[in-house]
Design a protein around this motif. Sequence first.
Motif, PDB file in Angstrom:
ATOM      1  N   SER A  21      -4.582   3.573 -21.158  1.00 20.38           N
ATOM      2  CA  SER A  21      -3.970   4.858 -21.519  1.00 20.38           C
ATOM      3  C   SER A  21      -4.075   5.854 -20.378  1.00 20.38           C
ATOM      4  N   PRO A  75       6.310   8.810 -18.508  1.00 22.89           N
ATOM      5  CA  PRO A  75       6.480   7.420 -18.968  1.00 22.89           C
ATOM      6  C   PRO A  75       6.842   6.468 -17.833  1.00 22.89           C
ATOM      7  N   PHE A  78       3.698   6.116 -15.567  1.00 24.71           N
ATOM      8  CA  PHE A  78       2.674   5.323 -16.255  1.00 24.71           C
ATOM      9  C   PHE A  78       3.033   3.841 -16.178  1.00 24.71           C
ATOM     10  N   GLY A  79       4.310   3.525 -16.376  1.00 25.20           N
ATOM     11  CA  GLY A  79       4.739   2.131 -16.291  1.00 25.20           C
ATOM     12  C   GLY A  79       4.462   1.525 -14.928  1.00 25.20           C
ATOM     13  N   ASP A  98       3.062  -2.750 -25.867  1.00 27.33           N
ATOM     14  CA  ASP A  98       3.459  -1.429 -25.381  1.00 27.33           C
ATOM     15  C   ASP A  98       3.686  -0.491 -26.558  1.00 27.33           C
ATOM     16  N   CYS A 101       6.051   3.219 -24.497  1.00 24.82           N
ATOM     17  CA  CYS A 101       6.246   3.736 -23.140  1.00 24.82           C
ATOM     18  C   CYS A 101       7.714   3.546 -22.743  1.00 24.82           C
ATOM     19  N   SER A 103       9.210   2.117 -20.375  1.00 31.16           N
ATOM     20  CA  SER A 103       9.561   2.389 -18.984  1.00 31.16           C
ATOM     21  C   SER A 103      10.073   1.110 -18.331  1.00 31.16           C
ATOM     22  N   THR A 118       6.624  -4.619 -28.041  1.00 26.70           N
ATOM     23  CA  THR A 118       6.772  -3.162 -27.957  1.00 26.70           C
ATOM     24  C   THR A 118       6.922  -2.567 -29.352  1.00 26.70           C
ATOM     25  N   GLN A 154      14.675   4.820 -21.661  1.00 27.71           N
ATOM     26  CA  GLN A 154      14.218   4.157 -22.878  1.00 27.71           C
ATOM     27  C   GLN A 154      15.333   3.335 -23.521  1.00 27.71           C
TER      28      GLN A 154
END
Length: 410
Positions: A21, A75, A78-79, A98, A101, A103, A118, A154
Amino acid sequence: MYLKYLSKALVDAGHEVDVISGQPYPHLDERVRLIKMPGMNLYENGLGSLRPHHLSSLTNIIEWTGKLTGSFSEPYCFGRRVVKYLKKHGRDYDVIHDNQCLSYGMLQLQKLGFPFVTTIHHPITSDLKIALKDAKNWYERLLIRRWHGFINMQREVARQLHHVVTVSECSRQDIAKAFGIQPSAISLVYCGIETNEFVPLADVKKIPQRLMATVSADQPLKGMSYLLDAMASLRPDYPNLELLVVGKTQPGGVTEQQLQRLGLVDAVRFVSGISTEEMVRYYNEAEVAVVPSVYEGFGLPAGEAMACGTALVSTNGGALPEVFGDAALQVPVRDSAALAAQIRRLLDDAELRKTLEQAGRERMETEFCWAKAAGEMEQFYRRVLKLGERNEAATELVADAAVSPREVLV
C-alpha cells in the motif's frame, strides 16, 4: 476497510497475506504484513515538498508534475512502483489481488504471467458525473474533469483484465456500462461486515433523538447536504435532535456554509480518526443511523450500522438496497423531504426501531459476514489458479501442435 477485513478473513481461513500500500497506510490485522510503497504524498505534503533526491526517480517526477497540472497521478505512479517491487518478489505469491488501482502497471503484471485478480468496487465515472452535476461554474467543472483524468486509464485497463470481481450486482452492471465490459465477464463477491467487531452492546443505552451518519461530508456523492436539509426541517418538532457525523469537513467548505445557513452548527458534531471500538459505541448510542448517499458501490456504513443493531434509514443509491434488503427504511436519492419523513417515523415508533434493529443484525450475520465473503473470494482465487493451469497446458499443446491458444481452449 476492504483491505483490512478481507485480509483478516483470509488469514482466519488459514492463508498468508501481505498488503502492499501507498499512503495513507491501512490499519491491518497484526498477522498481515504491510509492505509500504510510499509515494510523494503531495496532497498531504504539497508541491513544495519536492527535494533534489526526488528527481532521481522518473516516477516521482511524473507524480509531481501531475499534481502541478491538477491531475491525480497517484494510481499510475503506484502501479509503476508495484511492478518494480513484484518483478523481484512476485513469485513468492500464489495470487496478486489489485484493489482498484487499475493502472497500466497492473496490465504489465498480468502480461508477466502472475495469477492476477482485480476488484473494481464501482466505476469512478459515477463520482465524476455527480461531482460535475454539483459544480458551481465552468472553471470548477474543468478542474474536476482534470483531476478525474485517470478514468481513461482505468477504462482502458479494465477492458484488458482477465479476472475482474466486484462487490455488488449494481456495480457489476455499472462497471460493464462505463468500461465497455460484458457483465458476464465480471464476477460477484459481496463485501463483508466484521460482525464480530460491529456488534450490539448490551451496556450502552440509546441517546434519545441521536442520529448518526458516516460520510465524507464535502463529497457530493455522499449526500450530506440532503441530510442537513432534513435535519433543519425536523428540528422545530425535535429541539433535542442531534447528528453525529463520522467524517471531516473542509474549513469554509460547502458543509460548513450550509450548517451556518441552516442554524445547525450546535446540532451537528463531526468526529474523525476514531478507533473501531469508538465507532461501534457511537452506532450503539444512536437511535437512528442514516445513509444519505447518492451512490454507493456497496455501502459499508449501512452494513456496519445494521450489524450494531441500529435502525437504519437509507437512500436507494447504487447498491444500497442489495445491502439492507427489507431491514431498513428506504428513500429516493436527493430527497430531503423523504429523508425527514422516514427519520420522523423511526423517532416516533420505538417498536419499528426494535424490529429493524433485530432484522438488520440478523441480515448482516447471515448474508454479509466477512467469513462468508472470504470463502467466496477463496473459491474465486482457486478458479483463477485452475484456469491458469489449463492455460499452461494449452500453451504446451500449442508448441506441439502449432495451433493458436484460442483454438486449443475452445
